[in-house]
Design an enzyme around this catalytic site. Structure first.
Site, PDB file in Angstrom:
ATOM      1  N   SER A 105       0.828  -1.422   0.130  1.00  0.00           N
ATOM      2  CA  SER A 105       0.067  -0.046   0.251  1.00  0.00           C
ATOM      3  C   SER A 105       0.954   1.345  -0.288  1.00  0.00           C
ATOM      4  O   SER A 105       1.846   1.125   0.435  1.00  0.00           O
ATOM      5  CB  SER A 105      -0.931   0.010   1.216  1.00  0.00           C
ATOM      6  OG  SER A 105      -1.288   1.139   1.480  1.00  0.00           O
ATOM      7  N   TYR A 130      -2.048  -0.451  10.830  1.00  0.00           N
ATOM      8  CA  TYR A 130      -2.313  -0.915   9.657  1.00  0.00           C
ATOM      9  C   TYR A 130      -1.318  -0.935   8.570  1.00  0.00           C
ATOM     10  O   TYR A 130      -0.654  -1.552   8.036  1.00  0.00           O
ATOM     11  CB  TYR A 130      -3.633  -0.511   9.001  1.00  0.00           C
ATOM     12  CG  TYR A 130      -3.682  -0.571   7.657  1.00  0.00           C
ATOM     13  CD1 TYR A 130      -3.734  -1.578   6.989  1.00  0.00           C
ATOM     14  CD2 TYR A 130      -3.622   0.650   6.621  1.00  0.00           C
ATOM     15  CE1 TYR A 130      -3.885  -1.752   5.443  1.00  0.00           C
ATOM     16  CE2 TYR A 130      -3.543   0.549   5.421  1.00  0.00           C
ATOM     17  CZ  TYR A 130      -3.706  -0.757   4.830  1.00  0.00           C
ATOM     18  OH  TYR A 130      -3.661  -0.686   3.359  1.00  0.00           O
ATOM     19  N   LYS A 134       1.992  -3.307   6.914  1.00  0.00           N
ATOM     20  CA  LYS A 134       2.288  -3.510   5.236  1.00  0.00           C
ATOM     21  C   LYS A 134       3.569  -3.315   5.276  1.00  0.00           C
ATOM     22  O   LYS A 134       4.438  -3.929   4.567  1.00  0.00           O
ATOM     23  CB  LYS A 134       1.316  -2.422   4.758  1.00  0.00           C
ATOM     24  CG  LYS A 134      -0.340  -2.694   4.513  1.00  0.00           C
ATOM     25  CD  LYS A 134      -0.245  -3.752   3.648  1.00  0.00           C
ATOM     26  CE  LYS A 134      -1.846  -4.060   3.431  1.00  0.00           C
ATOM     27  NZ  LYS A 134      -1.800  -5.380   2.648  1.00  0.00           N
ATOM     28  N   PHE A 159      -2.518   2.604  -4.536  1.00  0.00           N
ATOM     29  CA  PHE A 159      -2.955   3.769  -3.893  1.00  0.00           C
ATOM     30  C   PHE A 159      -4.273   3.833  -3.523  1.00  0.00           C
ATOM     31  O   PHE A 159      -4.533   2.867  -2.782  1.00  0.00           O
ATOM     32  CB  PHE A 159      -2.277   4.927  -5.108  1.00  0.00           C
ATOM     33  CG  PHE A 159      -0.835   5.514  -5.011  1.00  0.00           C
ATOM     34  CD1 PHE A 159       0.183   4.491  -5.255  1.00  0.00           C
ATOM     35  CD2 PHE A 159      -0.613   6.602  -4.281  1.00  0.00           C
ATOM     36  CE1 PHE A 159       1.250   4.870  -4.751  1.00  0.00           C
ATOM     37  CE2 PHE A 159       0.461   7.114  -3.949  1.00  0.00           C
ATOM     38  CZ  PHE A 159       1.540   6.228  -4.394  1.00  0.00           C
ATOM     39  N   ASN A 160      -5.231   4.578  -4.087  1.00  0.00           N
ATOM     40  CA  ASN A 160      -6.675   4.324  -3.482  1.00  0.00           C
ATOM     41  C   ASN A 160      -7.594   3.530  -4.442  1.00  0.00           C
ATOM     42  O   ASN A 160      -8.019   4.248  -5.318  1.00  0.00           O
ATOM     43  CB  ASN A 160      -7.317   5.671  -3.070  1.00  0.00           C
ATOM     44  CG  ASN A 160      -6.486   6.403  -1.974  1.00  0.00           C
ATOM     45  OD1 ASN A 160      -5.400   6.480  -1.862  1.00  0.00           O
ATOM     46  ND2 ASN A 160      -7.333   6.394  -1.118  1.00  0.00           N
ATOM     47  N   ASN A 180     -14.001   4.012   3.540  1.00  0.00           N
ATOM     48  CA  ASN A 180     -13.596   5.097   2.521  1.00  0.00           C
ATOM     49  C   ASN A 180     -14.350   5.904   1.992  1.00  0.00           C
ATOM     50  O   ASN A 180     -15.640   5.722   1.792  1.00  0.00           O
ATOM     51  CB  ASN A 180     -12.715   3.919   1.822  1.00  0.00           C
ATOM     52  CG  ASN A 180     -11.900   3.161   2.274  1.00  0.00           C
ATOM     53  OD1 ASN A 180     -12.001   2.033   2.513  1.00  0.00           O
ATOM     54  ND2 ASN A 180     -10.690   3.845   2.745  1.00  0.00           N
ATOM     55  N   ARG A 212      -5.903  12.444  -3.313  1.00  0.00           N
ATOM     56  CA  ARG A 212      -5.402  11.209  -3.467  1.00  0.00           C
ATOM     57  C   ARG A 212      -5.236  10.891  -4.846  1.00  0.00           C
ATOM     58  O   ARG A 212      -6.058  11.510  -5.621  1.00  0.00           O
ATOM     59  CB  ARG A 212      -6.381  10.250  -2.635  1.00  0.00           C
ATOM     60  CG  ARG A 212      -6.603  10.272  -1.064  1.00  0.00           C
ATOM     61  CD  ARG A 212      -5.572  10.024  -0.355  1.00  0.00           C
ATOM     62  NE  ARG A 212      -5.657  10.214   1.195  1.00  0.00           N
ATOM     63  CZ  ARG A 212      -5.315  11.336   1.499  1.00  0.00           C
ATOM     64  NH1 ARG A 212      -5.009  12.495   1.118  1.00  0.00           N
ATOM     65  NH2 ARG A 212      -5.482  11.440   2.965  1.00  0.00           N
ATOM     66  N   ASP A 276      -4.770  11.362   8.586  1.00  0.00           N
ATOM     67  CA  ASP A 276      -4.927  11.751   7.271  1.00  0.00           C
ATOM     68  C   ASP A 276      -3.723  12.777   6.847  1.00  0.00           C
ATOM     69  O   ASP A 276      -3.396  13.606   7.688  1.00  0.00           O
ATOM     70  CB  ASP A 276      -5.947  12.363   6.855  1.00  0.00           C
ATOM     71  CG  ASP A 276      -7.124  11.432   6.468  1.00  0.00           C
ATOM     72  OD1 ASP A 276      -6.975  10.280   6.510  1.00  0.00           O
ATOM     73  OD2 ASP A 276      -8.332  11.990   6.320  1.00  0.00           O
TER      74      ASP A 276
HETATM   75  C1  LIG Z   1      -2.987   6.630   5.404  1.00  0.00           C
HETATM   76  C2  LIG Z   1      -3.482   5.229   5.137  1.00  0.00           C
HETATM   77  O1  LIG Z   1      -3.371   4.182   5.755  1.00  0.00           O
HETATM   78  N1  LIG Z   1      -4.239   5.422   4.007  1.00  0.00           N
HETATM   79  C3  LIG Z   1      -5.033   4.200   3.560  1.00  0.00           C
HETATM   80  C4  LIG Z   1      -6.511   4.590   3.433  1.00  0.00           C
HETATM   81  O2  LIG Z   1      -6.516   5.467   2.254  1.00  0.00           O
HETATM   82  P1  LIG Z   1      -7.206   6.982   2.613  1.00  0.00           P
HETATM   83  O3  LIG Z   1      -7.346   7.323   3.772  1.00  0.00           O
HETATM   84  O4  LIG Z   1      -6.379   7.790   1.549  1.00  0.00           O
HETATM   85  O5  LIG Z   1      -8.522   6.562   1.794  1.00  0.00           O
HETATM   86  P2  LIG Z   1     -10.103   7.017   2.077  1.00  0.00           P
HETATM   87  O6  LIG Z   1     -10.922   6.574   0.890  1.00  0.00           O
HETATM   88  O7  LIG Z   1     -10.178   6.817   3.433  1.00  0.00           O
HETATM   89  O8  LIG Z   1      -9.988   8.751   2.161  1.00  0.00           O
HETATM   90  C5  LIG Z   1      -9.590   9.486   0.830  1.00  0.00           C
HETATM   91  C6  LIG Z   1     -10.026  11.088   1.237  1.00  0.00           C
HETATM   92  O9  LIG Z   1     -11.366  11.205   1.509  1.00  0.00           O
HETATM   93  C7  LIG Z   1     -11.448  11.695   2.805  1.00  0.00           C
HETATM   94  N2  LIG Z   1     -12.667  10.989   3.467  1.00  0.00           N
HETATM   95  C8  LIG Z   1     -12.815   9.720   3.596  1.00  0.00           C
HETATM   96  C9  LIG Z   1     -13.925   9.530   3.917  1.00  0.00           C
HETATM   97  C10 LIG Z   1     -14.938  10.252   4.225  1.00  0.00           C
HETATM   98  O10 LIG Z   1     -16.259   9.805   4.873  1.00  0.00           O
HETATM   99  N3  LIG Z   1     -14.895  11.621   4.216  1.00  0.00           N
HETATM  100  C11 LIG Z   1     -13.705  12.156   3.798  1.00  0.00           C
HETATM  101  O11 LIG Z   1     -13.554  13.359   3.521  1.00  0.00           O
HETATM  102  C12 LIG Z   1     -10.347  11.624   3.701  1.00  0.00           C
HETATM  103  O12 LIG Z   1     -10.015  12.567   4.595  1.00  0.00           O
HETATM  104  C13 LIG Z   1      -9.049  11.357   2.449  1.00  0.00           C
HETATM  105  O13 LIG Z   1      -8.597  12.856   2.046  1.00  0.00           O
HETATM  106  O14 LIG Z   1      -7.283   3.574   3.081  1.00  0.00           O
HETATM  107  C14 LIG Z   1      -6.860   2.890   1.890  1.00  0.00           C
HETATM  108  C15 LIG Z   1      -7.696   1.681   1.370  1.00  0.00           C
HETATM  109  O15 LIG Z   1      -8.586   2.049   0.307  1.00  0.00           O
HETATM  110  C16 LIG Z   1      -5.475   2.451   1.790  1.00  0.00           C
HETATM  111  O16 LIG Z   1      -5.414   1.426   2.548  1.00  0.00           O
HETATM  112  C17 LIG Z   1      -4.604   3.547   2.348  1.00  0.00           C
HETATM  113  O17 LIG Z   1      -3.377   2.991   2.378  1.00  0.00           O
END
Ligand SMILES: CC(=O)N[C@H]1[C@@H](OP(=O)(O)OP(=O)(O)OC[C@H]2O[C@@H](n3ccc(=O)[nH]c3=O)[C@H](O)[C@@H]2O)O[C@H](CO)[C@H](O)[C@@H]1O
Length: 401
Positions: A105, A130, A134, A159-160, A180, A212, A276
């Protein structure tokens, strides 16, 4: 990897949904699937799979993956994510299988020191258990390779991952509140949730929300196929980013989802989420150069396919039958027709069971029985001659996201 997620998510609470997911995958690939239900920490169970099939390589998708949950139950994260790798490596070693693709990841980079992030970027400054699991896995695999140079190991730093299969038949179906962004947005659009909480709009990004590198799951899957080809060419131990190289903010995603779905996605700005980072996106050129792989789907496809799956399956694989009176939250005739086509009817269940039984009958032995009560696990090996892939993972009462 979608197979992994479907099995993982549904095993704990509703066994009946598993055949439907597998049935849909069988429809897509046009073959009967063989899968095992086993614990990745159960060495005997793994060995039995290796004994029963001539396996060329393993794609190791196993892992708990909720950042927040990993703070609550770190030992389970380390046990499953690291212990699972150790058990799998031992089983592979015992059976002379020396080719491995590992799901890593971008979390291993922590808060990026520069953008775009390439594979030479320092790793290890992870912000949660987590992420650390990894990173530790990567270190273990590197050490293991140093002592076993006849192995080939490719570590893919996702990535995402977002989106769904282009058919809309299989996709992400989180249990409970999605952790997510993209599944949350899709559930708001389909009417399951009132609004999205955007975690902060004061980051140093073009609109203040987090940026992202979202990658379509179909592209991600093809990245694994490219990695297997590298294994076949005796690549040694390699690590590659799988991303598009483009960063999109939360508001970019919301705007694109609104456009492709034609639905409103209400949102509120809330506090930043712990752990984040402001922005991260990949430099994917190593994968392009050495694996011949490049992501082809953009954000528009990611949202469109995610919406297709969500609108055809408003409550995921548990969506009640349209024929039995359920009205999908979607509008449009095409969507309704397709939803009917995908509806789980008794007849289809029977057909699914028949096909599963028929596939199982072609196995040398019956699938492995699981042990333990709250922990169930799934291993899958596609059948059609020699199984090419084996996936293995472990779920618990907490499950994955
Ligand atoms: C730091 C870390 O460990 N990142 C993990 C996390 O990525 P991310 O934390 O980047 O993924 P995410 O989809 O949870 O968030 C993406 C973006 O959306 C924003 N957001 C998310 C949810 C929400 O309800 N509102 C909101 O604003 C969040 O703050 C971020 O800026 O999860 C991924 C799984 O797909 C990967 O496992 C990544 O490694």
């Amino acid at each position: 990897m979608t197979l992994d997620r479907c099995l993982h998510r549904h095993r704990a609470d509703n066994f009946q949904t598993i055949p439907e997911c597998i049935y849909r995958i069988e429809e897509i690939i046009g073959e009967a699937l063989i899968f095992y239900e086993a614990d990745v920490l159960d060495a005997a169970a793994l060995c039995r799979i290796f004994k029963e099939h001539e396996i060329d390589c393993v794609i190791h998708f196993v892992g708990l993956k909720c950042v927040g949950e990993s703070w609550d139950i770190p030992l389970q994260y380390y046990q499953t994510n690291i212990g699972g790798t150790m058990t799998l490596l031992e089983a592979m070693k015992q059976h002379g299988v020396h080719n491995l693709v590992f799901s890593s990841s971008c979390t291993v980079y922590g808060d990026p020191q520069y953008l775009p992030v390439d594979e030479a970027h320092p790793t290890g400054a992870c912000t949660n258990p987590y992420g650390r699991s990894k990173h530790i896995n990567e270190l273990i695999l590197k050490d293991f390779y140093a002592a076993n140079k006849d192995w080939n190991i490719v570590m893919l730093r996702y990535f995402n991952p977002v989106g769904a299969h282009t058919s809309g038949k299989i996709g992400e179906d989180p249990q409970g509140v999605p952790n997510n962004l993209m599944p949350y947005v899709a559930q708001v659009a389909v009417g399951r949730r009132s609004h999205l909480n955007i975690f902060g709009d004061d980051y140093d990004t073009h609109d203040g929300t987090g940026v992202r590198d979202y990658i379509h799951v179909v592209d991600l899957g093809k990245g694994h196929v490219a990695a297997i080809k590298a294994l076949e060419n005796s690549c040694g131990c390699k690590v590659y980013n799988l991303g598009t190289g483009h960063g999109y903010s939360v508001l970019d995603v919301v705007a694109e989802f609104r456009r492709t779905s034609g639905r409103d996605v209400a949102y509120r700005i809330t506090e930043r989420r712990d752990g984040d980072v402001a922005a991260t996106y990949s430099c994917p050129s190593a994968a392009a150069r050495e694996l011949g792989w490049t992501a082809v789907h953009g954000l528009s496809d990611m949202c469109a396919h995610m919406w297709k799956f969500q609108s055809l399956n408003p409550t995921g694989y548990r969506s009640p039958s349209v024929a039995n009176g359920h009205t999908p939250v979607t509008d449009g005739e095409t969507v309704t027709d397709d939803a009917e086509a995908l509806t789980v009817t008794d007849a289809r269940r029977r057909e699914c069971t028949r096909r599963q039984a028929s596939a199982a009958a072609r196995l040398p032995r019956q699938p492995i029985e699981t042990t333990g009560e709250s922990v169930t696990n799934d291993d899958g090996a596609r059948k059609g001659g020699r199984p090419l892939l084996t996936t293995a993972h472990r779920t618990s009462a907490y499950g994955a996201k």
